[in-house]
Design an enzyme around this catalytic site. Structure first.
Site, PDB file in Angstrom:
ATOM      1  N   GLY A 256       0.872  -1.332   0.045  1.00 51.91           N
ATOM      2  CA  GLY A 256      -0.157  -0.201  -0.051  1.00 51.91           C
ATOM      3  C   GLY A 256       0.886   1.316   0.120  1.00 51.91           C
TER       4      GLY A 256
ATOM      5  N   TYR B  59     -16.515   2.254   9.697  1.00 53.01           N
ATOM      6  CA  TYR B  59     -15.170   2.355   9.518  1.00 53.01           C
ATOM      7  C   TYR B  59     -14.420   2.598  10.832  1.00 53.01           C
ATOM      8  CZ  TYR B  59     -10.447   3.615   8.165  1.00 53.01           C
ATOM      9  OH  TYR B  59      -8.790   3.894   8.050  1.00 53.01           O
TER      10      TYR B  59
ATOM     11  N   GLY C 187      -3.541  -2.189  -2.242  1.00 52.99           N
ATOM     12  CA  GLY C 187      -2.190  -2.012  -2.667  1.00 52.99           C
ATOM     13  C   GLY C 187      -1.839  -2.278  -4.177  1.00 52.99           C
TER      14      GLY C 187
ATOM     15  N   LEU D 268      -0.638  -2.788   8.810  1.00 48.99           N
ATOM     16  CA  LEU D 268      -1.249  -1.798   8.111  1.00 48.99           C
ATOM     17  C   LEU D 268      -2.291  -2.050   7.261  1.00 48.99           C
ATOM     18  CD1 LEU D 268       1.922   0.258   6.815  1.00 48.99           C
ATOM     19  CD2 LEU D 268       0.810   0.620   9.061  1.00 48.99           C
TER      20      LEU D 268
ATOM     21  N   ASN E 297      -2.620  -8.507  -0.606  1.00 48.01           N
ATOM     22  CA  ASN E 297      -3.496  -9.141  -1.302  1.00 48.01           C
ATOM     23  C   ASN E 297      -3.680  -8.497  -2.603  1.00 48.01           C
ATOM     24  OD1 ASN E 297      -5.419  -7.457  -0.489  1.00 48.01           O
ATOM     25  ND2 ASN E 297      -6.610  -8.951   0.341  1.00 48.01           N
TER      26      ASN E 297
ATOM     27  N   ILE F 192       1.395   3.596   2.387  1.00 48.67           N
ATOM     28  CA  ILE F 192       2.090   4.119   3.548  1.00 48.67           C
ATOM     29  C   ILE F 192       3.033   2.522   3.705  1.00 48.67           C
ATOM     30  CG2 ILE F 192       1.997   4.444   5.980  1.00 48.67           C
ATOM     31  CD1 ILE F 192      -0.675   5.593   5.885  1.00 48.67           C
TER      32      ILE F 192
ATOM     33  N   LYS G  85     -12.230  -0.213  13.275  1.00 49.07           N
ATOM     34  CA  LYS G  85     -10.908   0.266  13.662  1.00 49.07           C
ATOM     35  C   LYS G  85     -10.795   0.373  15.017  1.00 49.07           C
ATOM     36  CE  LYS G  85      -7.448   0.388  11.651  1.00 49.07           C
ATOM     37  NZ  LYS G  85      -7.143  -0.972  11.413  1.00 49.07           N
TER      38      LYS G  85
END
Ligand code: UDP
Length: 339
Positions: free
Chosen positions: A15, A154, A41, A81, A37, A17, A158
């Site tokens: 990804g 979301y 990314g 991440l 996967n 970051i 998280k």
């Protein structure tokens, strides 16, 4: 005898970051394995690292238990991440967001616990929800909307990740550090999942207009990914960070309207071949319910209190927004030149 500084496993390492973190860890002498996967990314993000002797990429999902178990056993620390991010993606595909975030983190923590490996768990400023406190401190209350509004899933997904990570730490002593990323920008970020800066830059480079949602008075603090990554490198080396939560972001705040203007300024100086439209053609205002979904609630301001990480590690962001915008513009120009 290996001379590596440590062995890092980065979930979501292809990804935006994760790829910058891979580079920074390799530069510091770490051995890096990423698992991704490629759902959000991209292999291009890490292709340039593929010939590095201390870099390995595994293209697989983190819920593939056999694979994750092996990788967790072979590393010293896991940077977790991998997550489904981006407001647009949340509104469009909430099942994927919730399942990826909750089940993925569960799988990572279980594997880490089996081998007692340190985990740096990525979370987000979205966990603060629509609280209008300025700035947000790590121990502040969360203020969320109803479950009928997809956006809040979301935040909650998280938050469950954070709860689980902290619970593993409390109950089993697993070394877990939670970091909450505020808006993070830089080269390689894609606008495909709604992120405003790559969208604005792409729109400006193709002659405009830039799509400002709402009236553009909402503001954000955009941190350069290189600063963000430096924070993670410091957190991983700080034993006192374990069991705690840290905001990671900048306090340089801009409204979305000002951001749009600054993108045009950056394009004017970095991409002189782009024909500047007349002022009236530079921006278009789009109501939130058209941009996202009816009843969509945006956050008006989102500023981090970064005193905790600063006190503990000395970290603070260094790169000003205009410089980052120029990096993003030049990166996008170079990609379109090679595409
Ligand atoms: N935004 C915008 N135009 C776009 C995309 C986003 O005005 O084309 C706004 C969005 O409504 C929000 C801000 O930019 O107020 C930041 O959006 P982003 O999705 O990057 O991050 P987040 O909402 O998570 O802060």
């Amino acid at each position: 005898m290996s001379s590596v500084r440590g062995r890092a496993l980065i979930t979501g390492g292809a990804g935006f970051i994760g790829s910058h973190l891979s580079e920074a860890l390799l530069a510091q002498g770490w051995q890096v394995t990423i698992i991704d996967n490629l759902s959000t990314g991209r292999y291009e993000n890490i292709q340039h690292l593929s010939s590095e002797p201390h870099f390995k990429a595994v293209i697989d999902t983190i819920t593939h238990e056999v694979v994750l178990d092996r990788l967790a056993g072979e590393c010293d620390v896991i940077f977790h991440l991998a997550a489904a991010v981006g407001v647009e993606l949340i509104v469009r595909d909430p099942v994927r967001v919730i399942e990826t975030n909750v089940l993925g983190t569960h799988a990572v923590l279980q594997a880490a616990a089996r081998y007692r490996k340190k985990v740096l768990l990525a979370s987000t400023s979205e966990v603060y929800g629509k609280s209008n406190k300025v700035p947000f401190g790590e121990d502040d209350d969360r203020v969320l909307g109803p479950t009928t509004k997809a956006r809040w899933s979301y935040s909650d997904s998280k938050a469950v990740d954070e709860f689980l990570g902290l619970a593993y730490h409390r109950q089993t002593g697993l070394p877990v550090v939670v970091f909450r990323l505020f808006n993070t920008i830089g080269p390689r970020q894609t606008g495909q999942y709604g992120m405003v800066v790559p969208r604005f830059v792409r729109q400006a480079l193709s002659g405009g207009p830039i799509t400002v949602y709402g009236d553009g008075s909402q503001s954000r603090c955009f941190c350069n990914v290189q600063d963000t990554v430096r924070a993670l490198l410091q957190l991983v080396e700080t034993p006192e960070a374990v069991g705690r939560v840290f905001n990671v972001g900048t306090v340089e705040e801009v409204t979305v309207l000002e951001l749009a203007q600054r993108v045009w300024t950056g394009v004017e100086s970095c991409a002189p071949t782009v024909k500047m439209p007349e002022p009236a053609g530079r921006m278009v205002f789009i109501p939130y319910d058209q941009a996202y979904e009816p009843g969509f609630e945006d956050m008006q301001r989102r500023v981090p209190d970064i005193s905790r990480i600063k006190r503990l590690t000395g970290w603070e962001p260094r790169i000003p927004l205009q410089q980052t915008l120029e990096q993003v513009i030049l990166d996008m120009l170079s990609r379109s030149a090679t595409a």
